[in-house]
Motif scaffolding. Structure first.
Motif, PDB file in Angstrom:
ATOM      1  N   ILE A 115      -4.033  17.573  13.776  1.00  0.00           N
ATOM      2  CA  ILE A 115      -2.853  17.225  14.288  1.00  0.00           C
ATOM      3  C   ILE A 115      -1.893  17.008  13.312  1.00  0.00           C
ATOM      4  CG2 ILE A 115      -1.732  15.349  15.736  1.00  0.00           C
ATOM      5  CD1 ILE A 115      -4.138  15.277  17.524  1.00  0.00           C
ATOM      6  N   ILE A 116      -2.303  16.380  12.303  1.00  0.00           N
ATOM      7  CA  ILE A 116      -1.434  16.118  11.041  1.00  0.00           C
ATOM      8  C   ILE A 116      -1.135  17.112  10.308  1.00  0.00           C
ATOM      9  CG2 ILE A 116      -1.646  14.847   8.735  1.00  0.00           C
ATOM     10  CD1 ILE A 116      -3.294  12.733   9.874  1.00  0.00           C
ATOM     11  N   GLN A 117      -1.840  18.111  10.073  1.00  0.00           N
ATOM     12  CA  GLN A 117      -1.696  19.504   9.592  1.00  0.00           C
ATOM     13  C   GLN A 117      -0.405  20.141  10.467  1.00  0.00           C
ATOM     14  OE1 GLN A 117      -5.137  21.329   8.656  1.00  0.00           O
ATOM     15  NE2 GLN A 117      -5.660  20.370   6.905  1.00  0.00           N
ATOM     16  N   PHE A 118      -0.815  20.105  11.733  1.00  0.00           N
ATOM     17  CA  PHE A 118       0.290  20.823  12.600  1.00  0.00           C
ATOM     18  C   PHE A 118       1.647  20.133  12.538  1.00  0.00           C
ATOM     19  CE2 PHE A 118       2.032  21.274  16.741  1.00  0.00           C
ATOM     20  CZ  PHE A 118       2.064  22.688  16.841  1.00  0.00           C
ATOM     21  N   ILE A 119       1.770  18.784  12.446  1.00  0.00           N
ATOM     22  CA  ILE A 119       2.952  17.834  12.406  1.00  0.00           C
ATOM     23  C   ILE A 119       3.829  18.032  11.162  1.00  0.00           C
ATOM     24  CG2 ILE A 119       4.015  15.784  12.829  1.00  0.00           C
ATOM     25  CD1 ILE A 119       2.066  15.385  15.131  1.00  0.00           C
ATOM     26  N   SER A 120       3.016  17.776  10.125  1.00  0.00           N
ATOM     27  CA  SER A 120       3.449  17.472   8.652  1.00  0.00           C
ATOM     28  C   SER A 120       4.112  18.974   8.094  1.00  0.00           C
ATOM     29  CB  SER A 120       2.598  17.121   7.809  1.00  0.00           C
ATOM     30  OG  SER A 120       1.457  17.883   7.618  1.00  0.00           O
ATOM     31  N   PRO A 121       5.179  18.978   7.609  1.00  0.00           N
ATOM     32  CA  PRO A 121       5.870  20.129   7.036  1.00  0.00           C
ATOM     33  C   PRO A 121       4.770  20.650   5.854  1.00  0.00           C
ATOM     34  CG  PRO A 121       7.136  18.231   6.258  1.00  0.00           C
ATOM     35  CD  PRO A 121       5.825  17.786   7.401  1.00  0.00           C
ATOM     36  N   PRO A 122       5.031  22.073   5.534  1.00  0.00           N
ATOM     37  CA  PRO A 122       4.161  22.462   4.426  1.00  0.00           C
ATOM     38  C   PRO A 122       4.516  21.961   3.069  1.00  0.00           C
ATOM     39  CG  PRO A 122       5.669  24.307   5.603  1.00  0.00           C
ATOM     40  CD  PRO A 122       5.743  22.849   6.252  1.00  0.00           C
TER      41      PRO A 122
ATOM     42  N   PHE B  24       0.963  -1.225  -0.027  1.00  0.00           N
ATOM     43  CA  PHE B  24       0.142   0.148   0.057  1.00  0.00           C
ATOM     44  C   PHE B  24       0.772   1.313  -0.140  1.00  0.00           C
ATOM     45  CE2 PHE B  24      -2.436  -3.444   1.978  1.00  0.00           C
ATOM     46  CZ  PHE B  24      -3.464  -3.144   1.067  1.00  0.00           C
ATOM     47  N   GLY B  25       1.854   1.126  -0.364  1.00  0.00           N
ATOM     48  CA  GLY B  25       2.983   2.332  -0.413  1.00  0.00           C
ATOM     49  C   GLY B  25       2.567   3.510  -1.324  1.00  0.00           C
ATOM     50  N   ARG B  26       1.786   3.073  -2.474  1.00  0.00           N
ATOM     51  CA  ARG B  26       1.483   4.139  -3.373  1.00  0.00           C
ATOM     52  C   ARG B  26       0.046   4.773  -2.882  1.00  0.00           C
ATOM     53  NH1 ARG B  26       0.038  -0.180  -8.006  1.00  0.00           N
ATOM     54  NH2 ARG B  26      -1.843  -0.894  -7.015  1.00  0.00           N
ATOM     55  N   PHE B  27      -0.424   4.280  -1.945  1.00  0.00           N
ATOM     56  CA  PHE B  27      -1.826   4.974  -1.364  1.00  0.00           C
ATOM     57  C   PHE B  27      -1.539   5.872  -0.204  1.00  0.00           C
ATOM     58  CE2 PHE B  27      -3.178   0.453  -3.075  1.00  0.00           C
ATOM     59  CZ  PHE B  27      -4.179   1.189  -3.868  1.00  0.00           C
ATOM     60  N   TRP B  28      -0.470   5.877   0.302  1.00  0.00           N
ATOM     61  CA  TRP B  28      -0.259   7.067   1.500  1.00  0.00           C
ATOM     62  C   TRP B  28      -0.730   8.329   1.286  1.00  0.00           C
ATOM     63  CZ3 TRP B  28      -0.603   4.123   5.355  1.00  0.00           C
ATOM     64  CH2 TRP B  28       0.220   2.809   5.576  1.00  0.00           C
ATOM     65  N   SER B  29      -0.529   9.066   0.059  1.00  0.00           N
ATOM     66  CA  SER B  29      -0.987  10.200  -0.147  1.00  0.00           C
ATOM     67  C   SER B  29      -2.550  10.156  -0.144  1.00  0.00           C
ATOM     68  CB  SER B  29      -0.473  10.708  -1.549  1.00  0.00           C
ATOM     69  OG  SER B  29      -0.956   9.993  -2.572  1.00  0.00           O
ATOM     70  N   SER B  30      -3.336   9.162  -0.812  1.00  0.00           N
ATOM     71  CA  SER B  30      -4.604   9.292  -0.639  1.00  0.00           C
ATOM     72  C   SER B  30      -5.177   9.138   1.068  1.00  0.00           C
ATOM     73  CB  SER B  30      -5.102   8.117  -1.446  1.00  0.00           C
ATOM     74  OG  SER B  30      -4.767   8.371  -2.693  1.00  0.00           O
ATOM     75  N   ILE B  31      -4.510   8.284   1.642  1.00  0.00           N
ATOM     76  CA  ILE B  31      -4.772   8.144   2.944  1.00  0.00           C
ATOM     77  C   ILE B  31      -4.693   9.533   3.771  1.00  0.00           C
ATOM     78  CG2 ILE B  31      -4.024   6.847   4.986  1.00  0.00           C
ATOM     79  CD1 ILE B  31      -3.598   4.520   3.302  1.00  0.00           C
ATOM     80  N   LYS B  32      -3.511  10.183   3.563  1.00  0.00           N
ATOM     81  CA  LYS B  32      -3.080  11.285   4.188  1.00  0.00           C
ATOM     82  C   LYS B  32      -4.196  12.311   4.007  1.00  0.00           C
ATOM     83  CE  LYS B  32       0.476  14.593   5.020  1.00  0.00           C
ATOM     84  NZ  LYS B  32       1.879  15.044   4.471  1.00  0.00           N
ATOM     85  N   VAL B  33      -4.772  12.479   2.732  1.00  0.00           N
ATOM     86  CA  VAL B  33      -5.883  13.484   2.473  1.00  0.00           C
ATOM     87  C   VAL B  33      -7.142  13.012   3.150  1.00  0.00           C
ATOM     88  CG1 VAL B  33      -7.354  14.179   0.635  1.00  0.00           C
ATOM     89  CG2 VAL B  33      -4.641  14.234   0.247  1.00  0.00           C
ATOM     90  N   PHE B  34      -7.546  11.595   3.288  1.00  0.00           N
ATOM     91  CA  PHE B  34      -8.825  11.276   3.835  1.00  0.00           C
ATOM     92  C   PHE B  34      -8.266  11.485   5.325  1.00  0.00           C
ATOM     93  CE2 PHE B  34     -10.692   7.944   6.425  1.00  0.00           C
ATOM     94  CZ  PHE B  34     -12.124   8.079   6.175  1.00  0.00           C
ATOM     95  N   LEU B  35      -7.464  11.325   5.725  1.00  0.00           N
ATOM     96  CA  LEU B  35      -7.233  11.668   7.327  1.00  0.00           C
ATOM     97  C   LEU B  35      -7.179  13.147   7.917  1.00  0.00           C
ATOM     98  CD1 LEU B  35      -4.205   9.198   8.355  1.00  0.00           C
ATOM     99  CD2 LEU B  35      -6.855   9.089   8.844  1.00  0.00           C
ATOM    100  N   TYR B  36      -6.847  14.146   6.602  1.00  0.00           N
ATOM    101  CA  TYR B  36      -6.972  15.471   6.962  1.00  0.00           C
ATOM    102  C   TYR B  36      -8.387  15.904   7.203  1.00  0.00           C
ATOM    103  CZ  TYR B  36      -2.414  17.036   5.499  1.00  0.00           C
ATOM    104  OH  TYR B  36      -0.942  17.103   5.208  1.00  0.00           O
ATOM    105  N   HIS B  37      -9.529  15.100   6.866  1.00  0.00           N
ATOM    106  CA  HIS B  37     -10.798  15.647   6.967  1.00  0.00           C
ATOM    107  C   HIS B  37     -11.475  14.867   8.324  1.00  0.00           C
ATOM    108  CE1 HIS B  37     -10.724  17.104   3.159  1.00  0.00           C
ATOM    109  NE2 HIS B  37     -10.846  15.943   2.434  1.00  0.00           N
ATOM    110  N   ILE B  38     -10.918  14.021   8.944  1.00  0.00           N
ATOM    111  CA  ILE B  38     -11.259  13.855  10.340  1.00  0.00           C
ATOM    112  C   ILE B  38     -11.065  14.963  11.281  1.00  0.00           C
ATOM    113  CG2 ILE B  38     -10.660  12.122  12.308  1.00  0.00           C
ATOM    114  CD1 ILE B  38      -9.933   9.896  10.098  1.00  0.00           C
ATOM    115  N   PRO B  39     -11.885  15.559  12.170  1.00  0.00           N
ATOM    116  CA  PRO B  39     -11.459  16.768  12.903  1.00  0.00           C
ATOM    117  C   PRO B  39     -10.384  16.949  13.853  1.00  0.00           C
ATOM    118  CG  PRO B  39     -13.823  15.984  12.930  1.00  0.00           C
ATOM    119  CD  PRO B  39     -13.152  14.888  12.199  1.00  0.00           C
TER     120      PRO B  39
END
Length: 126
Positions: free
Chosen positions: A119-126, A99-114
């Motif tokens: 937390i992910i936006q705060f931790i991840s670099p811009p 599932f290495g190629r799906f991580w970007s899609s998973i990250k976008v999905f996790l951004y929408h969880i309140p």
């Protein structure tokens, strides 16, 4: 919406969540074989329902993913023959390869969880 979330896909996400929960619980409780096996069953069923049976079969049988498939199945085997630590390590490696190629899609999905998205936006670099 580009990706519609049907009731079946919600059930698949729920089963994946249960699989991750039972696997985590199995690791916390000193690598309990029963909980790890139950987590694997829930996780595989959730992936099958979320992606569809044919897509899952093509994902696991794609020649580019043979290394990940073999590693994941070997991890399942080690869990069932009472070597859960080795099995979990093989499964983690297999999941990263499969599932290495799906991580970007998973990250976008996790951004929408309140709370988790913040937390992910705060931790991840811009």
């Amino acid at each position: 919406m580009a990706y519609e979330l049907t009731e079946m896909k919600k059930a698949g996400i729920g089963l994946i969540g249960l699989g991750i929960f039972f696997t985590f619980l199995g690791v916390v409780l000193f690598f309990d074989r029963g909980l790890l096996a139950l987590g694997n069953i829930f996780w595989l069923a959730g992936v099958a329902i979320l992606l569809g049976w044919r897509s899952m079969l093509s994902l696991f049988t794609n020649p580019a993913n043979y290394k990940g498939t073999a590693s994941f199945l070997l991890g399942l085997f080690f869990i069932f023959v009472r070597l859960p630590i080795v099995g979990i390590l093989f499964e983690i490696y297999g999941c990263f390869v499969l599932f290495g190629r799906f991580w970007s899609s998973i990250k976008v999905f996790l951004y929408h969880i309140p709370l988790l998205g913040w937390i992910i936006q705060f931790i991840s670099p811009p």
